[in-house]
Design an enzyme around this catalytic site. Structure first.
Site, mmCIF file in Angstrom:
data_model
loop_
_atom_site.group_PDB
_atom_site.id
_atom_site.type_symbol
_atom_site.label_atom_id
_atom_site.label_comp_id
_atom_site.label_asym_id
_atom_site.label_seq_id
_atom_site.Cartn_x
_atom_site.Cartn_y
_atom_site.Cartn_z
ATOM 1 N N ASP A 1 2.017 9.832 -27.291
ATOM 2 C CA ASP A 1 2.058 8.935 -28.443
ATOM 3 C C ASP A 1 3.112 9.393 -29.440
ATOM 4 O O ASP A 1 2.948 10.418 -30.103
ATOM 5 C CB ASP A 1 0.685 8.876 -29.113
ATOM 6 C CG ASP A 1 0.620 7.822 -30.223
ATOM 7 O OD1 ASP A 1 1.505 6.954 -30.253
ATOM 8 O OD2 ASP A 1 -0.313 7.871 -31.032
ATOM 9 N N ASP B 1 8.865 2.825 -30.776
ATOM 10 C CA ASP B 1 7.545 3.299 -30.364
ATOM 11 C C ASP B 1 7.392 3.183 -28.856
ATOM 12 O O ASP B 1 7.604 2.108 -28.286
ATOM 13 C CB ASP B 1 6.463 2.490 -31.083
ATOM 14 C CG ASP B 1 5.065 2.967 -30.759
ATOM 15 O OD1 ASP B 1 4.848 4.198 -30.734
ATOM 16 O OD2 ASP B 1 4.186 2.122 -30.513
#
Length: 459
Positions: A128, A335
């Protein structure tokens, strides 16, 4: 009587000893420098898409990713709202037994395998780039979700130790509590997923090939004893690669990392590199753009997007649409855990209209795909579908040109082709579909990110 001053021979010996001590201080021992081995050569880790083992079409995988991505976008916006609210109000010191739960992104799209402890035990974890904390489920669990490997048991590791409330990493937590001088944490991921436990220190081992492995001591991580893992059941926990002090990147004191994501409908693994950037044979000049900082959300990687082109047409979008606002809203983040890209509503509408204008197919109106803009493919094989030949993101100093497969997804079963992008309110995100077959290099020290289009399964 002996002279109080050293003789010439003893003086020389004293000088040599002093020089040796100085060299020892400047050049750490091999056991210490082992934790800096990542600087000299990158450590390669395989990444697996969370849906890679499932028998899904590309559109079905995309639909799964959209559900995760929409929830992730909502959590990002919640974080922005919370950060804005907290900055406008005075902070109230917590009591030693008070523990609040800040909301984080979590639930990324890719899994990596690493080893924890001495002797090392292997565990899968979610990667992440939108959060910082590293954590895994730990025994004894008061409440743990089912994971594919045995739960980490600290009592069988000789290198395990709890972190005290006075440790720097405990101070770096947005919210913590103290019990018997052990630093406790609670992280909530906004969808009823959370991890609750204490901070600890361990030896982490990276790399699946033993001859290329690197072991790093004293990595701080969350030992989760109470965890609810909605969407995390393929992993034992999560590895944060954000810009904050708790992240793996910060703790390694290694400013560089890279990843290269293969197409989501391929069985080939993607790759994460920790350390110096990998060399790509035949690579052209890197497309490098500065990273921006948002004081309200310092962990995110913000990009300076100045405009977008569809085919040869530059969209009429004021670049201020992509600015980070004073309250921390807006801006564009890159992201790895969000599947499709999201653009602020005004920018997305301009993009959508231009796609319709440049495509020679009728718009397919249905909610079945989960995407906002789809086109009905011709049933006659002699008819040729025409889509925009390219999509270009104009970043400061870098024009990232994407081929059709990085923004159009076709599904033969429903005979449609869809734009793999959506609209958002405020925050814009460069998702992983748009990043596929691009080596993305992050340099946290230089505050840059660079793009190197390449075939990721050939690295």
């Amino acid at each position: 009587m002996a002279s109080p001053f050293p003789s010439s021979s003893s003086s020389s010996l004293f000088t040599l000893v002093a020089l040796f001590v100085l060299l020892f201080l400047v050049h750490p021992s091999s056991s210490t420098s082992r934790s800096r081995a990542l600087i000299r050569s990158p450590i390669r880790l395989n990444l697996h898409h969370v849906d890679s083992a499932k028998n899904l079409t590309k559109l079905e995988r995309l639909q799964h990713g959209i559900k995760r991505g929409e929830a992730r976008l909502q959590r990002f916006n919640s974080m922005i709202l919370a950060a804005s609210s907290s900055s406008s109000s005075s902070s109230i010191p917590q009591s030693s037994d008070q523990l609040e739960a800040p909301v984080y992104a979590g639930r990324g799209a890719y899994l990596l395998t690493l080893s924890i402890g001495t002797p090392p035990k292997s565990y899968p974890a979610v990667l992440d780039t939108g959060s910082d904390l590293i954590w895994t489920q730990c025994k004894p669990c008061s409440q743990c979700y089912n994971q594919p490997t045995p739960i980490f048991d600290p009592k069988y590791s000789s290198s395990f130790s709890k972190l005290s409330c006075s440790s720097n990493l405990c101070s770096a937590l947005p919210s913590s509590s103290c019990h018997k001088n052990t630093c406790n944490y609670l992280y909530s991921y906004g969808d009823y997923s959370f991890t609750k436990g204490f901070l600890a220190s361990e030896t982490f081992t990276f790399g699946e090939d033993k001859k290329d492995q690197a072991s790093v001591k004293n990595i701080g991580f969350g030992c989760g004893e109470d965890n609810e893992g909605d969407g995390l059941d393929q992993a034992s926990g999560l590895v944060g690669l954000g810009r904050g002090p708790l992240s793996l990147v910060s703790q390694l004191e290694e400013p560089k990392f890279s990843y290269c994501l293969t197409s989501m409908d391929e069985s080939a693994t993607s790759t994460l590199f920790l350390g110096s950037f990998p060399h790509v044979k035949g690579s052209k000049e890197l497309l490098t753009t500065p990273l921006l900082q948002n004081p309200a959300l310092s962990s995110f990687y913000y990009l300076p997007l100045e405009g977008i082109s569809v085919g040869e047409t530059r969209l009429d979008i004021d670049k201020s649409v992509f600015y980070i606002k004073e309250d921390g809203s807006g801006g564009v983040i890159i992201d790895s855990g969000t599947t499709i890209s999201y653009l602020e509503q005004e920018a997305y509408e301009a993009l959508k209209n231009e796609f319709i204008s440049q495509t020679n197919l009728p718009v397919y109106v249905s909610d079945s795909t989960g995407l906002d803009l789809c086109f009905a493919l011709p049933s006659d094989s002699s008819s040729q579908a025409k889509f925009p030949s390219k999509l270009v993101f104009h970043f400061t100093g870098a024009d990232l040109e994407l081929p059709t497969q990085n923004f159009m997804v076709a599904d033969s079963s429903s005979n449609v082709a869809c734009l793999a992008m959506g609209a958002s309110s405020g925050l814009s995100i460069l998702g992983n579909i748009q990043q596929q077959n691009v080596l993305v290099n992050y340099d946290v020290q230089m505050q840059t990110v660079s793009f190197d289009p390449t075939q990721c399964d050939a690295l």
